[in-house]
Structures are given as C-alpha cells and as structure tokens.
Enzyme design. Sequence first.
Site, PDB file in Angstrom:
ATOM      1  N   ASP A   9       0.797  -1.339   0.043  1.00 34.34           N
ATOM      2  CA  ASP A   9      -0.010   0.131  -0.141  1.00 34.34           C
ATOM      3  C   ASP A   9       0.681   1.254  -0.062  1.00 34.34           C
ATOM      4  O   ASP A   9       2.006   1.193   0.429  1.00 34.34           O
ATOM      5  CB  ASP A   9      -0.785   0.053   1.072  1.00 34.34           C
ATOM      6  CG  ASP A   9      -1.940   1.053   1.070  1.00 34.34           C
ATOM      7  OD1 ASP A   9      -2.250   1.533  -0.042  1.00 34.34           O
ATOM      8  OD2 ASP A   9      -2.229   1.668   2.320  1.00 34.34           O
ATOM      9  N   THR A 123      -2.647   0.705  -4.265  1.00 35.18           N
ATOM     10  CA  THR A 123      -3.355   1.863  -3.336  1.00 35.18           C
ATOM     11  C   THR A 123      -4.652   2.475  -3.807  1.00 35.18           C
ATOM     12  O   THR A 123      -5.042   2.438  -4.921  1.00 35.18           O
ATOM     13  CB  THR A 123      -2.066   2.903  -3.547  1.00 35.18           C
ATOM     14  OG1 THR A 123      -2.705   3.913  -2.506  1.00 35.18           O
ATOM     15  CG2 THR A 123      -1.987   3.598  -4.894  1.00 35.18           C
ATOM     16  N   ASN A 124      -5.260   2.642  -2.971  1.00 38.17           N
ATOM     17  CA  ASN A 124      -6.425   3.738  -2.864  1.00 38.17           C
ATOM     18  C   ASN A 124      -6.022   4.979  -2.999  1.00 38.17           C
ATOM     19  O   ASN A 124      -5.229   5.625  -2.291  1.00 38.17           O
ATOM     20  CB  ASN A 124      -7.332   3.637  -1.526  1.00 38.17           C
ATOM     21  CG  ASN A 124      -8.373   2.505  -1.808  1.00 38.17           C
ATOM     22  OD1 ASN A 124      -8.665   1.785  -2.841  1.00 38.17           O
ATOM     23  ND2 ASN A 124      -9.043   2.335  -0.654  1.00 38.17           N
ATOM     24  N   ASP A 185      -1.808  -0.968   5.939  1.00 38.71           N
ATOM     25  CA  ASP A 185      -2.168  -0.468   7.162  1.00 38.71           C
ATOM     26  C   ASP A 185      -3.509  -0.352   7.810  1.00 38.71           C
ATOM     27  O   ASP A 185      -3.892   0.082   8.892  1.00 38.71           O
ATOM     28  CB  ASP A 185      -1.660   0.949   7.615  1.00 38.71           C
ATOM     29  CG  ASP A 185      -2.107   2.037   6.537  1.00 38.71           C
ATOM     30  OD1 ASP A 185      -2.573   1.716   5.655  1.00 38.71           O
ATOM     31  OD2 ASP A 185      -2.306   3.086   7.159  1.00 38.71           O
ATOM     32  N   ASP A 333      37.502   5.702 -13.200  1.00 37.72           N
ATOM     33  CA  ASP A 333      38.541   5.195 -14.016  1.00 37.72           C
ATOM     34  C   ASP A 333      39.029   6.216 -15.125  1.00 37.72           C
ATOM     35  O   ASP A 333      39.159   7.544 -14.618  1.00 37.72           O
ATOM     36  CB  ASP A 333      38.086   3.964 -14.689  1.00 37.72           C
ATOM     37  CG  ASP A 333      39.333   3.184 -15.407  1.00 37.72           C
ATOM     38  OD1 ASP A 333      39.931   2.703 -14.951  1.00 37.72           O
ATOM     39  OD2 ASP A 333      39.162   3.136 -16.783  1.00 37.72           O
ATOM     40  N   TYR A 381      50.022  -2.921 -18.588  1.00 39.28           N
ATOM     41  CA  TYR A 381      48.986  -3.076 -19.613  1.00 39.28           C
ATOM     42  C   TYR A 381      48.699  -1.886 -20.550  1.00 39.28           C
ATOM     43  O   TYR A 381      48.370  -2.263 -21.908  1.00 39.28           O
ATOM     44  CB  TYR A 381      47.820  -3.578 -18.834  1.00 39.28           C
ATOM     45  CG  TYR A 381      47.002  -2.370 -18.160  1.00 39.28           C
ATOM     46  CD1 TYR A 381      45.833  -1.645 -18.684  1.00 39.28           C
ATOM     47  CD2 TYR A 381      47.287  -1.911 -17.021  1.00 39.28           C
ATOM     48  CE1 TYR A 381      45.236  -0.524 -18.225  1.00 39.28           C
ATOM     49  CE2 TYR A 381      46.809  -0.769 -16.289  1.00 39.28           C
ATOM     50  CZ  TYR A 381      45.584  -0.393 -16.873  1.00 39.28           C
ATOM     51  OH  TYR A 381      45.077   0.790 -16.433  1.00 39.28           O
ATOM     52  N   TYR A 469      44.071   5.265 -24.497  1.00 38.45           N
ATOM     53  CA  TYR A 469      45.318   5.036 -23.880  1.00 38.45           C
ATOM     54  C   TYR A 469      46.356   5.352 -24.809  1.00 38.45           C
ATOM     55  O   TYR A 469      47.534   5.407 -24.352  1.00 38.45           O
ATOM     56  CB  TYR A 469      45.398   3.500 -23.527  1.00 38.45           C
ATOM     57  CG  TYR A 469      44.591   2.911 -22.557  1.00 38.45           C
ATOM     58  CD1 TYR A 469      44.862   2.892 -21.016  1.00 38.45           C
ATOM     59  CD2 TYR A 469      43.473   2.525 -22.680  1.00 38.45           C
ATOM     60  CE1 TYR A 469      44.209   2.364 -20.093  1.00 38.45           C
ATOM     61  CE2 TYR A 469      42.526   2.099 -21.808  1.00 38.45           C
ATOM     62  CZ  TYR A 469      42.863   2.022 -20.407  1.00 38.45           C
ATOM     63  OH  TYR A 469      42.063   1.483 -19.358  1.00 38.45           O
ATOM     64  N   HIS A 551      38.343  -2.468  -7.989  1.00 37.87           N
ATOM     65  CA  HIS A 551      38.077  -1.225  -8.964  1.00 37.87           C
ATOM     66  C   HIS A 551      36.430  -0.958  -9.414  1.00 37.87           C
ATOM     67  O   HIS A 551      36.674   0.216  -9.923  1.00 37.87           O
ATOM     68  CB  HIS A 551      38.995  -1.813 -10.335  1.00 37.87           C
ATOM     69  CG  HIS A 551      39.046  -0.804 -11.334  1.00 37.87           C
ATOM     70  ND1 HIS A 551      39.827   0.586 -11.272  1.00 37.87           N
ATOM     71  CD2 HIS A 551      38.585  -0.591 -12.579  1.00 37.87           C
ATOM     72  CE1 HIS A 551      39.678   0.977 -12.450  1.00 37.87           C
ATOM     73  NE2 HIS A 551      38.657   0.622 -13.175  1.00 37.87           N
TER      74      HIS A 551
END
Length: 584
Positions: A9, A123-124, A185, A333, A381, A469, A551
Amino acid sequence: MARRAVLFDLGGVLFGPGLQHHLGSCERDCGLPSNFLRDVLLAGGPDSPHAKLMRGQITLSQLFSEAEESCKQRASAAGIALPPTFSIARAFEEMATKGAVNAPLLRAASVLRRNGFKTGIFTNNWVDDSAGRLFTATLLGALRRHFDVVIESCRAGLHKPDPRLYAHALEVLQAKPQDVILLDDIGENLKPARELGMATILVRDTQTVLKELQELSGLLHQDEPLPTACDPADVSHGYVSIRPGVQLHFVEMGQGPPVCLCHGFPEVWLSWRYQIPALADAGFRVIALEMKGYGESTAPLDIEEYSQEQICKDLAIFLDKLGIPQAVFIGHDWGGAVVWHMALFYPERVRAVASLNTPYRPADPSVDIVERMKSIPTFDYQFYFQEPGVAEAELEKDVGRTLKALIRSTRKEDRLPSAPRFLGIQERGGLLVGFPENPPESLILHGPELQYYVQRFQKSGFRGPLNWYRNMRPNWRWALTAKDRKVGRYGTTARAPRPPLPRVSPLLPQILMPALMVTAGKDVVLHPSMSKGMEEWVPQLRRGHLEECGHWTQMERPAALNKILVEWLEGLPPDVAVPRGSRL
C-alpha cells in the site's frame, strides 16, 4: 509455500503517516470531535465523497468542495463552530509536507525485486487536480522506478476493500492468490486478500513488518542490499550530435541540478545503473554518458579524437546543446581523469567534481610521462594497448570472455582460481593470457546486464576504448599548459562568499571548486595511496573510502557509494544566481 509477488500500500505503508493520521491532527487543531472528518468523508457509503474520490469519479478539488460544505452542515447541526480558517484540504497538504518515504520498506522492495519477486504498489488513490498536484506526481514518479507495477484505485474505477480490485491486481501481476503477499495499514483492506488466499501483513511498525516479510519471502537477510537498478528499457535515451561524424549517447533520469556521470574502461553507461535512480531520487537531473568510442556513441578511428583535450571539448559542446550552463561531474577510471580535466580547463562548466578511484595529480614537466608510466609496474597493460590492432584482436575475439575475466569483484567467491596477477602483461603476451577460456559470470555483472555489455562492445568494438590509452604524451602536454592555473567557483569573479582556503603550493595548478575523492582499498591499479597529498592541489577536497572494494566501485559497493555521493551532493554550496539582465 513459495511466494513470488509482493504488493505494498502507499499511504501509511510506503509513505507516511497516512491520511487518517493527518485527518486526526486537523480535528485536534480545529477543536473538532474525534472522527468528525472521517465520518463526513465516509457518509453515504458507496456514494460517499471518499468512495467517489477513490474510484476516480470526482477529483481531489471536487472532494474539497463537497466535503467542506458537508462539514459546515454537520457542524451546524451539532452546534459546533468551525474555525474561520478551517479547510479539509489542510490534512492533504500536511500529508505532503510532513510525510516521508519509508526507506527500509523501499529497500526491502528493491531486494525482493532483485531476487525475482514481482513487486507493486496497490493503493487507494485519487485524481489530483489540486494546487499540490506536483507533490503527487513527484512521489509516484519517484516510486514507480522501484516497482514493476502501480495499481491505483482511481484508474481502475474500484477501491479497496472491493474484492474486484484484488482480482484486478492478480490479473495485472499474472499471479495466483497464493503467490502474493499484501501489506496494508488498514485491517479492513486485508480481509478480501486473505479470503482470496493471499498472505497479508498489517503494517504497524517497520521492524515487525520487515521480520514478517522476511519469514514469508525467505529473503531480506543481506548485509548490504543492492539499491534499485535502472533497466535500459525503462530510462530515457538521448543523442547529441557534437559535430559531423561524432555523436554522444546518454540516458537521463530525474529533475533538479544536473549531474553528469562519466564511465571508464571497459564499461558503458550501465555501469552507473545503481547510482542513476538513487541520485534522481535525491533530487538531481542525472545524465549518464556513454563516452566516445563506446556503445551507441560514435567511435571515430583517429587516435587524436580520444585525447583528453578533445574529449573535454566534446563535453563542453554536449552541455551547450542540452542548454546546461553548469553541472556536477562524477567520473570513474578514465571518466575520473576526464572530470578532473573538465574542472581544470572548463571550470565555469563544473559546479563540483567527484572521482571514483582516479586521483588528480598535476602534470610534472620534469619527468617524461612515458618514462614515469613505465616505472609503475601495474601500468604495464597500458603499453600493451599502444600498438593499434593488437589488443583489439585479443579483446574482441570473445567479448563475453573478456568482460567476465576483467569485471569481477574482490570477494573471495568471485575470484577466478587461475587468474594471473595484473602485472607483466607485455611479457605474458596479452591481457587475458592465463585466464580461463570460459570463466563464470561475475557476481557484479551477470545475466541481462552482462548481455547488454556484450552487445554494446560487439557493436562498437574495442578500438575506440583502447584509443583513450594511446594519447599519453598529448594528454601530458595539454595538462602542462595549465601550469600555475588556479580555478574554481571561488575565483576573483565569484559572487558567492569565499570560505578560507588552506595554504597550497602556488607552483602547480589547483582546483578550488568543491571536490570529492572516493578511494577503494582493494583496487590494485588505482590504489588509494596514489591519492595521497591531493589536498595540496584540491584544497576543497572531501574524501570517501570503501576498504572492501576493488576497481568496479559503482557495481561492487553501490549502496555505500550512493550514501557517500548523496551526502556530498546535498552538502554542496547553493548555485550562484544568474542575473536576470544576462538573459538574451
């Protein structure tokens, strides 16, 4: 019994306190008998103003008119004097201004959804044409992205506890009653659900509800639940032509001050999937870019297109074409390098800057950048990436294997048993040499999200991403042109009050705008130690640290990262107002 759907609800459950609470508050403040307003709204049973409102037969402003006239008649008959300022609309207005989303229940809904449950709001609700209708639109708009379905009584023409509305909900969910858990509720609204065979939870206090939901679902026992992630099919996609042959793709969510998210290698905009909804919910217009060379952004062949100077020029044009004078930039990065350069070279476009993992250090003219990079073993790398075509052939051979090998968390259960250390790449003869031929999907990138990544890299290839790179010296030379530069919102032309700044070296470029550096304790390439001393060049720096994180920060510790980012963003100084005379 296995459950697979949960309905929440709205008023009094996901958002509270509910209307009943505020009607009672209004009665006390106006000196009215208990339940006076409730009795007025419910008078007439199925034809009461409340029932007609919830079925969508009248709007909220019509309810105000009808109910206030009824209040006057009932008060007169009972000999009660209504205050001159009395208005039943006040209860609805207070619900908007004093209410709050139940964050623990929203997180629980997110955990359930991530674990295969279908979730919905049941929900109402009313058709809101009142002066406060923006609140209704904003609340429902923010909640919709956390749930699979939203069922409103006013749209269905039925209202709880009419059994037909529950049958309608089952049709929408495509579920059987025994599959469903309903939270409400109001006990009267749970009775039809129980009679159909649904499990029900009467909501009183959050901790009890979470315990019952845990018992019924068998879930929620997670140390750090994943936040809501956005789905590529459910976000707004945009494309900006930077110049002929160059287009940037982005996704967008939310309203408010703009925040631009810049990803790194090898990622796509979806790496921010956990941050986009969280920052939008916090009141920001989130723009997650797909950086040049990736996915649906164009991937020019020329290496020079990927220099930091050109990338930042493109981003300035990107802002121009979206009509955004200034934004907060957050990068990870390579995206982190971009946002630091934007802050240094385009400070007027950057309200504040944040980087994940990637530190800022001014270019050093005394040491050639290539020689410096060669002295750092974990950057080996990057030299393997230098020869065009070599790394492309390896990484494009099996895109799925590439991504499953590289994008993994540092958790023990996510490690590959035969994975080599991230050193000696050139000597081994390849980035993926030594990795399994068919590694399992990682804990942080799997299923549909992994397939989305794979499709993006199959489309774009790796040449564009690797070209980032291949601009070591051009990037270094450009950064050197900023020598002695001091930039930021507290410059000589700033109109905002200037806080005292720490004494810093005048010989190196400084970034004086608000900044955030988030380090990850287990990142073996961009180790937290590399950010040591940044305060010398970024005096307005705040820090966040995630020790148990590698990372891939956005995916590995999304909840903790979101908390750091939202707190920092909410604490930024207000924007300087643009003088009206500057409008053209």
